[in-house]
Scaffold this active site. Structure first.
Site, mmCIF file in Angstrom:
data_model
loop_
_atom_site.group_PDB
_atom_site.id
_atom_site.type_symbol
_atom_site.label_atom_id
_atom_site.label_comp_id
_atom_site.label_asym_id
_atom_site.label_seq_id
_atom_site.Cartn_x
_atom_site.Cartn_y
_atom_site.Cartn_z
ATOM 1 N N PHE A 70 -6.069 -4.917 -13.899
ATOM 2 C CA PHE A 70 -5.307 -4.932 -15.142
ATOM 3 C C PHE A 70 -6.228 -5.343 -16.294
ATOM 4 O O PHE A 70 -7.069 -6.234 -16.140
ATOM 5 C CB PHE A 70 -4.155 -5.926 -15.058
ATOM 6 C CG PHE A 70 -2.932 -5.410 -14.322
ATOM 7 C CD1 PHE A 70 -2.896 -4.153 -13.756
ATOM 8 C CD2 PHE A 70 -1.803 -6.218 -14.221
ATOM 9 C CE1 PHE A 70 -1.766 -3.701 -13.091
ATOM 10 C CE2 PHE A 70 -0.662 -5.774 -13.562
ATOM 11 C CZ PHE A 70 -0.636 -4.510 -12.993
ATOM 12 N N GLU B 65 -7.340 7.327 -9.611
ATOM 13 C CA GLU B 65 -8.535 7.038 -8.815
ATOM 14 C C GLU B 65 -9.009 8.296 -8.095
ATOM 15 O O GLU B 65 -10.214 8.527 -7.955
ATOM 16 C CB GLU B 65 -8.286 5.911 -7.812
ATOM 17 C CG GLU B 65 -9.580 5.452 -7.145
ATOM 18 C CD GLU B 65 -9.430 4.245 -6.245
ATOM 19 O OE1 GLU B 65 -10.466 3.729 -5.786
ATOM 20 O OE2 GLU B 65 -8.283 3.814 -5.984
ATOM 21 N N HIS C 84 -9.730 1.599 -4.205
ATOM 22 C CA HIS C 84 -8.825 0.536 -4.655
ATOM 23 C C HIS C 84 -7.436 0.825 -4.095
ATOM 24 O O HIS C 84 -6.778 -0.073 -3.581
ATOM 25 C CB HIS C 84 -8.823 0.467 -6.174
ATOM 26 C CG HIS C 84 -8.114 -0.720 -6.725
ATOM 27 N ND1 HIS C 84 -8.447 -2.011 -6.382
ATOM 28 C CD2 HIS C 84 -7.066 -0.820 -7.601
ATOM 29 C CE1 HIS C 84 -7.650 -2.858 -7.019
ATOM 30 N NE2 HIS C 84 -6.807 -2.158 -7.755
ATOM 31 N N CYS D 175 -7.665 -7.725 -10.546
ATOM 32 C CA CYS D 175 -7.890 -7.205 -9.201
ATOM 33 C C CYS D 175 -9.315 -6.719 -8.974
ATOM 34 O O CYS D 175 -9.650 -6.286 -7.868
ATOM 35 C CB CYS D 175 -6.906 -6.080 -8.918
ATOM 36 S SG CYS D 175 -5.186 -6.592 -9.167
ATOM 37 N N LYS E 119 -5.320 -1.199 2.018
ATOM 38 C CA LYS E 119 -4.208 -2.027 1.529
ATOM 39 C C LYS E 119 -2.903 -1.775 2.285
ATOM 40 O O LYS E 119 -1.961 -2.542 2.158
ATOM 41 C CB LYS E 119 -4.032 -1.834 0.020
ATOM 42 C CG LYS E 119 -5.149 -2.477 -0.795
ATOM 43 C CD LYS E 119 -4.919 -2.335 -2.288
ATOM 44 C CE LYS E 119 -5.966 -3.110 -3.098
ATOM 45 N NZ LYS E 119 -7.317 -2.548 -3.001
ATOM 46 N N HIS F 134 -2.077 -6.000 -1.138
ATOM 47 C CA HIS F 134 -3.034 -6.096 -2.248
ATOM 48 C C HIS F 134 -3.348 -7.561 -2.506
ATOM 49 O O HIS F 134 -2.490 -8.313 -2.972
ATOM 50 C CB HIS F 134 -2.437 -5.441 -3.487
ATOM 51 C CG HIS F 134 -3.407 -5.283 -4.619
ATOM 52 N ND1 HIS F 134 -4.704 -5.761 -4.577
ATOM 53 C CD2 HIS F 134 -3.269 -4.697 -5.840
ATOM 54 C CE1 HIS F 134 -5.312 -5.484 -5.716
ATOM 55 N NE2 HIS F 134 -4.470 -4.830 -6.486
#
Length: 411
Positions: free
Chosen positions: A397, A313, A302, A163, A333, A338
Site C-alpha cells: 500500500f 502483477e 506477491h 507489504c 499466500k 498474507h
C-alpha cells in the site's frame, strides 16, 4: 569491486510451520494454514478466517517476563532470528559482531498492544496506560529487541513499506554487504495483525475475502478471487559476504544477486494500471543481477488474491519478462495467508529452499482460470525443477514495489 552476498541462515514462524523445515514441507505438500480466527470473538465480524500461527506459546520460546514486555510481532521476530542465527552458526568467536547489522521490519507493528492500551486509557484513565506501551508498539522494536537478544552491534534499522517491508529489508541488507559496510546482516520481517481493529480495518476497505470456505479464501490468480486472508508470523534471513562465509565454513543456501525497488506514485491502495511500477522494480532487479529475464525459472509473486493485485502483477510480469511461456509463477499466500510486512521475508526463504531442493512451489486452491491472469501459476501441486534464478516480488500500500533475485550458489 562489489562483494558477493549469500544466504547462510534462515528462520521462520508461520501459519504452516514454526520453523523453516516444517514450513517448506507444508509448501511442498500443499498444506493450507487458513482456518477460523481464534484470537478474538468474530461474532460481529464479516471476516471469520485468518492464517494464525499454530501451537505457539510464548513462554516455550522466551523468558516469561521478557515475553510480557514484547508485542506478539516482536516475539515472532525473535523466534525466527534465533533460528536463523543457530542455522548460520555465527558466533562472536568467528565473527566481529560490530560488523553484523540488522534490518527487520514490520508493516504495522504492535497492533494488539495499541488496542489493549487504548482500551485501558478509555476505561481506566491515563495513569493506567502501561509504561511499556510505546516500547512494545513501535514497529522498530522487533529489530531493537533482536539486536539486544543476539548481540548484533552493526547497523540497525527497520523499514516500513507496508507489504513490501520484508523484501525491502532484504534488498537494503544486500546493498550494505555488497558495498562493504557490513560482513553480515540479519534481515526480514514480522507481523501480528490478526486483531479486531486489524481485521475490521482491512475488511472495511474491502481487501479481505469474507468467505467461510478456507479452501477458497486465498486463491491467487483464480477468476473467483475476492480478497486476501490475513496471516501472521516472521521470516529472518542471514545475508553474509561470501568470503566471510567461506572462511568460517558456513552452509550456503543461495546467492543474492539482484534487487530493484520503485514507487507507483499513483494511489494509496491500488497498484498502478498495468502494474507499471511493479514492472520497473522487476526490471531494475534483473539489470542489477546482470542477467536476462529468460534466465529466471521461477517467480514467487506477491499474488495476494485481490482482483487488482493479481491482474496488474500479471501485466507487470509480462512487461518485465521477454517471454513468460517457460516461466513458472506461483503465489504461496494460499498456504500462509498474507503476512503483510513479513510476507516478503517468508517468501524469500521459500525461494531459497526452492532453489536448494529443486522444487517449484504451487499456487493452492486454484480452480478457475482467469484469462487475464494467463501465467503458468503451478496449480495445486509442486513441480520438481532445477532453478538457476528465482525472483520474489512484494507490493505495498502506498505504491511501494520491491523485487529480489536469488541464484543457485556456485563457487
Amino acid at each position: 569491486m562489489d562483494k558477493r552476498v549469500v544466504i547462510t541462515g534462515m528462520g521462520a514462524i508461520t501459519p504452516i510451520g514454526n520453523n523453516v523445515k516444517d514450513m517448506f514441507d507444508s509448501i511442498v505438500n500443499s498444506k493450507c494454514g487458513i482456518d477460523k480466527i481464534t484470537h478474538f470473538d468474530t461474532t460481529n465480524f464479516k471476516v471469520k478466517l485468518a492464517a494464525e500461527v499454530k501451537n505457539y506459546n510464548a513462554e516455550e520460546y522466551l523468558d516469561r517476563r521478557a515475553a510480557k514486555r514484547m508485542d506478539r510481532f516482536t516475539q515472532f521476530g525473535i523466534v525466527a532470528a534465533r533460528e536463523a542465527m543457530k542455522d548460520s552458526k555465527i558466533t562472536s568467536e568467528n565473527t566481529d559482531m560490530k560488523r553484523v547489522g540488522i534490518i527487520v521490519s514490520s508493516g504495522i507493528g504492535g497492533l494488539s498492544t495499541i488496542e489493549e492500551q487504548i482500551n485501558n486509557l478509555n476505561t481506566k484513565g491515563p495513569d493506567r496506560v502501561s509504561p511499556m506501551y510505546i516500547p512494545m508498539a513501535i514497529s522498530n522494536m522487533a529489530a531493537g529487541n533482536i539486536a539486544i537478544d543476539l548481540g548484533l552491534k552493526g547497523e540497525s534499522s527497520s523499514i516500513v513499506t507496508a507489504c513490501a517491508s520484508g523484501t525491502h529489508s532484504i534488498g537494503e541488507a544486500f546493498r550494505l554487504i555488497r558495498h562493504g559496510y557490513q560482513d553480515a546482516v540479519f534481515c526480514g520481517g514480522c507481523e501480528a495483525s490478526i486483531t479486531p481493529s486489524g481485521i475490521a480495518g482491512f475488511t472495511t476497505i474491502k481487501a479481505l475475502n469474507v468467505t467461510e470456505d478456507k479452501t477458497r479464501a486465498s486463491i491467487p490468480f483464480d477468476k473467483s478471487r475476492a480478497g486476501f486472508v490475513m496471516g501472521e508470523g516472521a521470516g529472518v534471513l542471514v545475508l553474509e559476504e561470501l568470503e566471510h562465509a567461506k572462511k568460517r565454513g558456513a552452509h550456503i543456501y543461495a546467492e543474492v544477486v539482484g534487487y530493484g525497488a520503485s514507487s507507483d506514485a499513483y494511489h494509496i491502495t491500488s497498484p498502478a494500471p498495468n502494474g507499471e511500477g511493479g514492472a520497473r522494480a522487476m526490471i531494475s532487479a534483473i539489470k542489477d543481477a546482470k542477467i536476462n529475464s529468460k534466465d529466471i525459472t521461477y517467480v514467487n509473486a506477491h499474488g495476494t488474491s485481490t482482483h487488482l493485485n493479481d491482474l496488474y502483477e500479471t501485466a507487470a510480469i509480462k512487461t518485465a519478462f521477454e517471454d513468460t511461456q517457460d516461466l513458472y509463477v506461483s503465489s504461496t499466500k494460499g498456504h500462509t495467508g498474507h503476512l503483510l510486512g513479513a510476507a516478503g521475508a517468508v517468501e524469500a526463504i521459500i525461494c531459497a529452499k526452492a532453489i536448494e531442493e529443486e522444487i517449484i512451489p504451487p499456487t493452492i486452491g486454484y480452480k478457475e482460470q482467469d484469462e487475464e491472469c494467463d501465467l503458468n501459476v503451478v496449480p495445486n501441486k509442486a513441480i520438481n525443477k532445477k532453478i538457476e534464478y528465482a525472483m520474489s516480488n512484494s507490493l505495498g500500500f502506498g505504491g511501494h514495489n520491491s523485487s529480489v533475485i536469488l541464484k543457485k550458489y556456485e563457487d
